[in-house]
Write a protein that holds these residues in place. Structure first.
Motif, PDB file in Angstrom:
ATOM      1  N   ALA A 185       1.124  26.379  15.914  1.00 37.61           N
ATOM      2  CA  ALA A 185       0.866  26.102  14.496  1.00 37.61           C
ATOM      3  C   ALA A 185      -0.616  25.877  14.209  1.00 37.61           C
ATOM      4  N   CYS A 186      -1.465  25.966  15.228  1.00 38.73           N
ATOM      5  CA  CYS A 186      -2.897  25.713  15.032  1.00 38.73           C
ATOM      6  C   CYS A 186      -3.567  26.814  14.215  1.00 38.73           C
ATOM      7  N   ALA A 187      -3.122  28.047  14.377  1.00 43.57           N
ATOM      8  CA  ALA A 187      -3.733  29.148  13.633  1.00 43.57           C
ATOM      9  C   ALA A 187      -3.585  28.910  12.133  1.00 43.57           C
ATOM     10  N   TYR A 188      -2.392  28.495  11.693  1.00 45.25           N
ATOM     11  CA  TYR A 188      -2.163  28.199  10.272  1.00 45.25           C
ATOM     12  C   TYR A 188      -3.014  27.007   9.837  1.00 45.25           C
ATOM     13  N   PHE A 189      -3.131  26.020  10.695  1.00 38.33           N
ATOM     14  CA  PHE A 189      -3.893  24.814  10.380  1.00 38.33           C
ATOM     15  C   PHE A 189      -5.340  25.172  10.030  1.00 38.33           C
ATOM     16  N   TYR A 190      -5.955  26.050  10.823  1.00 41.32           N
ATOM     17  CA  TYR A 190      -7.350  26.407  10.580  1.00 41.32           C
ATOM     18  C   TYR A 190      -7.507  27.491   9.515  1.00 41.32           C
ATOM     19  N   SER A 191      -6.601  28.449   9.493  1.00 43.55           N
ATOM     20  CA  SER A 191      -6.752  29.575   8.565  1.00 43.55           C
ATOM     21  C   SER A 191      -6.315  29.238   7.147  1.00 43.55           C
ATOM     22  N   THR A 192      -5.414  28.268   6.994  1.00 41.40           N
ATOM     23  CA  THR A 192      -4.853  27.970   5.672  1.00 41.40           C
ATOM     24  C   THR A 192      -5.046  26.520   5.260  1.00 41.40           C
ATOM     25  N   THR A 193      -4.547  25.587   6.069  1.00 40.43           N
ATOM     26  CA  THR A 193      -4.592  24.167   5.685  1.00 40.43           C
ATOM     27  C   THR A 193      -6.019  23.696   5.459  1.00 40.43           C
ATOM     28  N   LEU A 194      -6.911  23.950   6.416  1.00 39.46           N
ATOM     29  CA  LEU A 194      -8.273  23.446   6.312  1.00 39.46           C
ATOM     30  C   LEU A 194      -9.140  24.240   5.338  1.00 39.46           C
TER      31      LEU A 194
END
Length: 330
Positions: free
Chosen positions: A211-220
């Motif tokens: 889930a880290c890819a979504y965290f950096y690409s979208t959430t942050l």
């Protein structure tokens, strides 16, 4: 007369504008799967029946219009996960706003929503696993991917919880992934947390973080999330790191030891501290709206006014809608 008419129209217009309320989008309509157990919510009986079939009871706490619940229900119904769940678990749905009576045992009964409040359900879906003695042996908060759910189900069905934490079980059984930790401007290099009494976010990642890819690409990249992070010192660790640090209680440790002591198995797992103590953790997948509100709950000291994040979130959503602000929960 023209002036009077103009004033009346202006007043009416202002009244209409003020009366506008926001709308919630991103919700999802779903139903429980037909193979979930049709239970009278007498848990001792459910556990006894599950025990006869060498199963565990899985309490699935859900909420209407919850997009995370919808996705997990879909995941549950896909093979091979479906077959594994049906073989090893009796799944019982609990509506966190529901009024049905839940008998924990012969002496203790409360409603679905009272049970959700008592165990402080903050995220949905929340899964609570009962052993064959009607004891809670583990819970998860929020959505997990099918691969991560399968790890958890294996941990419970094998009764590994009798000797290991989930983190230790994953450590023994995991295959090393290829995710590479990313840099970000907000990440600070801090190794001593013992004197930090202001809001602090400690993020744990590892090579198996799906889930880290979504965290950096979208959430942050969400502006409102970034704004809420401004109240925090933010630190990120590789959860497998053995570099020396000092935790929030002044203990000499390592990120690897600290994350195990925290029993944080989700990645990216985030612990939100304030005044030197843990307030809440983000240990499941969240879309940006719920993520930024979790940050605000801690960074804005709202945890001092509300007993749970869930209670705060209900208040916050009502407040935003009353102000005419639309909410996209997905």
């Amino acid at each position: 007369m023209k002036i009077l008419k103009t004033i009346i129209l202006m007043v009416l217009f202002v009244g209409i504008v003020q009366a506008k309320t926001g709308v919630v989008t991103g919700g999802a309509t779903y139903t429980m799967l037909p193979w979930f157990k049709s239970s009278f919510l007498e848990l001792e009986d459910d556990v006894d029946e599950a025990k006869q079939n060498n199963k565990h009871v899985l309490l699935f706490f859900h909420l209407a219009q919850c997009p995370y619940c919808e996705q997990m229900v879909k995941d549950f119904d896909q093979q091979p996960l479906k077959a594994f769940i049906q073989k090893h678990f009796s799944v019982i749905a609990i509506n966190i706003r529901g009024d049905k009576e839940v008998a924990i045992n012969a002496e203790y009964t409360l409603s679905e929503k009272e049970l959700a409040d008592e165990i402080k359900v903050g995220y949905t879906p929340t899964m609570v696993f009962l052993n064959q003695k009607n004891e809670t042996v583990m819970r998860t908060n929020g959505y997990r991917s099918p691969a991560k759910i399968r790890q958890i189900l294996g941990y419970i069905s094998s009764k590994a919880y009798e000797k290991l934490t989930l983190q230790q079980y994953i450590e023994k059984t995991k295959k090393v992934g290829n995710y590479q930790l990313q840099d970000h401007a907000m990440l600070q290099k801090i190794t001593d947390f013992s004197a930090i009494k202001t809001p602090l976010a400690v993020i744990f990642e590892d090579k198996n973080c799906d889930a880290c890819a979504y965290f950096y690409s979208t959430t942050l990249k969400n502006k409102s999330v970034k704004n809420e992070f401004n109240a925090f010192k933010v630190v990120r660790f590789d959860a497998d790191s053995t570099h020396a640090i000092i935790d929030n209680k002044g203990n000499r440790t390592t990120p690897k030891e600290w994350v195990q002591q925290l029993k944080l198995a989700y990645r990216p797992g985030i612990i939100l501290f304030n005044e030197g103590g843990e307030i809440i953790r983000i240990d499941g997948f969240l879309y940006p709206f719920h993520f930024k509100e979790a940050l605000r709950f801690v960074g804005g000291d709202f945890y001092k006014r509300f007993a749970t994040y869930g209670a705060y979130l209900a208040y916050r959503q009502a407040q935003l809608l009353e102000q005419g602000i639309d909410i996209n929960i997905k």
